[in-house]
Design an enzyme around this catalytic site. Structure first.
Site, PDB file in Angstrom:
ATOM      1  N   SER A 193      38.533  30.500  42.775  1.00  0.00           N
ATOM      2  CA  SER A 193      38.057  31.849  43.084  1.00  0.00           C
ATOM      3  C   SER A 193      36.692  32.036  42.441  1.00  0.00           C
ATOM      4  O   SER A 193      36.366  31.342  41.462  1.00  0.00           O
ATOM      5  CB  SER A 193      39.032  32.889  42.518  1.00  0.00           C
ATOM      6  OG  SER A 193      38.468  34.190  42.567  1.00  0.00           O
TER       7      SER A 193
ATOM      8  N   TYR B 132      43.791  36.781  35.429  1.00  0.00           N
ATOM      9  CA  TYR B 132      43.431  36.113  36.689  1.00  0.00           C
ATOM     10  C   TYR B 132      42.183  35.255  36.489  1.00  0.00           C
ATOM     11  O   TYR B 132      42.136  34.099  36.906  1.00  0.00           O
ATOM     12  CB  TYR B 132      43.216  37.159  37.786  1.00  0.00           C
ATOM     13  CG  TYR B 132      42.962  36.539  39.140  1.00  0.00           C
ATOM     14  CD1 TYR B 132      43.959  35.813  39.786  1.00  0.00           C
ATOM     15  CD2 TYR B 132      41.726  36.663  39.763  1.00  0.00           C
ATOM     16  CE1 TYR B 132      43.731  35.218  41.019  1.00  0.00           C
ATOM     17  CE2 TYR B 132      41.492  36.080  40.998  1.00  0.00           C
ATOM     18  CZ  TYR B 132      42.489  35.364  41.627  1.00  0.00           C
ATOM     19  OH  TYR B 132      42.260  34.774  42.855  1.00  0.00           O
TER      20      TYR B 132
HETATM   21  P1  NAP Z   1      48.347  36.259  49.684  1.00  0.00           P
HETATM   22  O1  NAP Z   1      48.124  36.673  51.101  1.00  0.00           O
HETATM   23  O2  NAP Z   1      49.024  37.207  48.772  1.00  0.00           O
HETATM   24  O3  NAP Z   1      49.102  34.855  49.671  1.00  0.00           O
HETATM   25  C1  NAP Z   1      49.556  34.295  48.458  1.00  0.00           C
HETATM   26  C2  NAP Z   1      50.514  33.157  48.762  1.00  0.00           C
HETATM   27  O4  NAP Z   1      50.943  32.600  47.509  1.00  0.00           O
HETATM   28  C3  NAP Z   1      51.747  33.622  49.508  1.00  0.00           C
HETATM   29  O5  NAP Z   1      52.065  32.686  50.511  1.00  0.00           O
HETATM   30  C4  NAP Z   1      52.841  33.618  48.431  1.00  0.00           C
HETATM   31  O6  NAP Z   1      54.083  33.273  49.011  1.00  0.00           O
HETATM   32  C5  NAP Z   1      52.350  32.466  47.560  1.00  0.00           C
HETATM   33  N1  NAP Z   1      52.957  32.521  46.231  1.00  0.00           N
HETATM   34  C6  NAP Z   1      52.818  33.456  45.270  1.00  0.00           C
HETATM   35  N2  NAP Z   1      53.614  33.185  44.227  1.00  0.00           N
HETATM   36  C7  NAP Z   1      54.270  32.027  44.545  1.00  0.00           C
HETATM   37  C8  NAP Z   1      55.244  31.240  43.889  1.00  0.00           C
HETATM   38  N3  NAP Z   1      55.730  31.556  42.668  1.00  0.00           N
HETATM   39  N4  NAP Z   1      55.699  30.135  44.510  1.00  0.00           N
HETATM   40  C9  NAP Z   1      55.235  29.779  45.735  1.00  0.00           C
HETATM   41  N5  NAP Z   1      54.327  30.495  46.409  1.00  0.00           N
HETATM   42  C10 NAP Z   1      53.858  31.606  45.813  1.00  0.00           C
HETATM   43  O7  NAP Z   1      46.954  35.911  48.966  1.00  0.00           O
HETATM   44  P2  NAP Z   1      45.737  34.934  49.372  1.00  0.00           P
HETATM   45  O8  NAP Z   1      44.506  35.725  49.263  1.00  0.00           O
HETATM   46  O9  NAP Z   1      46.016  34.216  50.632  1.00  0.00           O
HETATM   47  O10 NAP Z   1      45.783  33.934  48.140  1.00  0.00           O
HETATM   48  C11 NAP Z   1      45.792  32.528  48.312  1.00  0.00           C
HETATM   49  C12 NAP Z   1      45.001  31.887  47.189  1.00  0.00           C
HETATM   50  O11 NAP Z   1      43.626  32.264  47.316  1.00  0.00           O
HETATM   51  C13 NAP Z   1      45.422  32.310  45.784  1.00  0.00           C
HETATM   52  O12 NAP Z   1      45.372  31.190  44.927  1.00  0.00           O
HETATM   53  C14 NAP Z   1      44.360  33.310  45.384  1.00  0.00           C
HETATM   54  O13 NAP Z   1      44.204  33.387  43.991  1.00  0.00           O
HETATM   55  C15 NAP Z   1      43.152  32.719  46.075  1.00  0.00           C
HETATM   56  N6  NAP Z   1      42.033  33.652  46.274  1.00  0.00           N
HETATM   57  C16 NAP Z   1      42.187  34.790  47.009  1.00  0.00           C
HETATM   58  C17 NAP Z   1      41.103  35.648  47.172  1.00  0.00           C
HETATM   59  C18 NAP Z   1      41.189  36.936  47.959  1.00  0.00           C
HETATM   60  O14 NAP Z   1      40.247  37.760  47.874  1.00  0.00           O
HETATM   61  N7  NAP Z   1      42.215  37.167  48.739  1.00  0.00           N
HETATM   62  C19 NAP Z   1      39.873  35.335  46.585  1.00  0.00           C
HETATM   63  C20 NAP Z   1      39.760  34.155  45.844  1.00  0.00           C
HETATM   64  C21 NAP Z   1      40.840  33.320  45.717  1.00  0.00           C
HETATM   65  P3  NAP Z   1      55.511  33.949  48.616  1.00  0.00           P
HETATM   66  O15 NAP Z   1      55.234  35.309  48.021  1.00  0.00           O
HETATM   67  O16 NAP Z   1      56.221  34.009  49.933  1.00  0.00           O
HETATM   68  O17 NAP Z   1      56.126  32.996  47.663  1.00  0.00           O
END
Ligand code: NAP
Length: 244
Positions: free
Chosen positions: A130, A143
């Site tokens: 991130s 985070y």
């Molecule tokens: P999201 O839509 O909330 O998706 C998060 C995913 O992580 C879900 O599939 C969730 O699945 C899974 N997850 C969470 N806890 C888990 C666990 N204990 N075991 C297995 N799976 C788990 O968020 P996203 O934005 O796509 O995030 C994906 C990645 O991108 C993350 O690493 C996040 O830090 C990173 N990121 C996001 C952003 C942003 O602005 N959105 C920016 C930079 C980086 P379940 O809840 O079904 O388990």
């Protein structure tokens, strides 16, 4: 451009957002994909498995079954991750700290350790970092810490992989509209929506395209890092919003 046709991939966090979009992008390239998350009913992949990255037994089971069903592994995408709360560190709790570090750091390290022995020559590991892992912003200490650590792990693993034909990339996004904010604000829809108000965020599909870009470079080319922010964003916390 190297073809991904016939390759196999394991994607964590496949039930939502960037992970789910990556599963679809890879399948369009002809990859057979195993997707893991806790909410399996939301996963659309060739192999679907229950995965809690904070639980070593769950990780071992999913990695073993996914690799067996896929018949080997070419790509690991570590997308599972979350933030809990947007508060000053003074309000942090033992429980929130444990969830964030166990999911974003220990879970990612664990899945990498379990998958690495199965990665074929020419394999590729993609970690979701991130912009929070490159520059701190206020009220996001855990985070930020977890994502700095993910970047450190990615760099360290690159050192240990030197001499092996396995590539490693960190993809570090800024503001992407997913369920990330809904989770961070503990289900508060109004607070989550306000994160994306008055600004055009990146779509998860656009991050998936970056991942596919890294994967499809020629085998001797390692894209180390992809940092991608919304145009109206100069850093993690500095976002230009239009008046409504
Ligand atoms: P999201 O839509 O909330 O998706 C998060 C995913 O992580 C879900 O599939 C969730 O699945 C899974 N997850 C969470 N806890 C888990 C666990 N204990 N075991 C297995 N799976 C788990 O968020 P996203 O934005 O796509 O995030 C994906 C990645 O991108 C993350 O690493 C996040 O830090 C990173 N990121 C996001 C952003 C942003 O602005 N959105 C920016 C930079 C980086 P379940 O809840 O079904 O388990």
């Amino acid at each position: 451009m190297a073809s991904l046709e016939g390759k196999t991939a394991l994607v964590t966090g496949a039930s939502s957002g960037i992970g789910a979009a990556t599963v679809q992008a890879l399948r369009r390239e002809g990859v057979r994909v195993a997707g893991g998350a806790r909410r399996t009913e939301r996963i659309d992949a060739d192999v679907v498995g229950e995965l809690d990255v904070t639980d070593p037994a769950s990780c071992e089971r999913f990695a073993r079954e996914a690799v067996s069903d896929l018949g080997g592994l070419d790509v690991l995408v570590n997308a599972a991750g979350l933030a809990v709360g947007r508060e000053l560190f003074e309000r942090s709790t033992e429980e929130d700290e444990r969830i964030v570090l166990e999911t974003n750091l220990n879970g990612l390290v664990r899945m990498t350790r379990l998958c690495l022995p199965h990665l074929r020559d020419g394999g590729h590991i993609v970690n979701l970092g991130s912009v929070a892992g490159r520059q701190a912003y206020p009220s996001g200490a855990l985070y930020v810490t977890s994502k700095f650590a993910v970047r450190g792990f990615t760099y360290a693993l690159r050192e240990d992989l030197l001499g092996r034909p396995i590539r490693i990339t960190t993809v570090d996004p800024g503001l992407v509209e997913t369920e990330f904010s809904l989770v961070r604000f503990r289900g508060d829809r109004e607070a989550a929506d306000s994160v994306y108000r008055g600004v055009e965020p990146i779509r998860p599909e656009e991050i998936a395209e970056c991942i596919v870009f890294a994967l499809t470079r020629p085998p001797h080319v390692n894209v180390d890092e992809i940092v991608v922010k919304a145009l109206a964003q100069s850093s993690g916390a500095r976002i230009l919003r239009s008046e409504e």
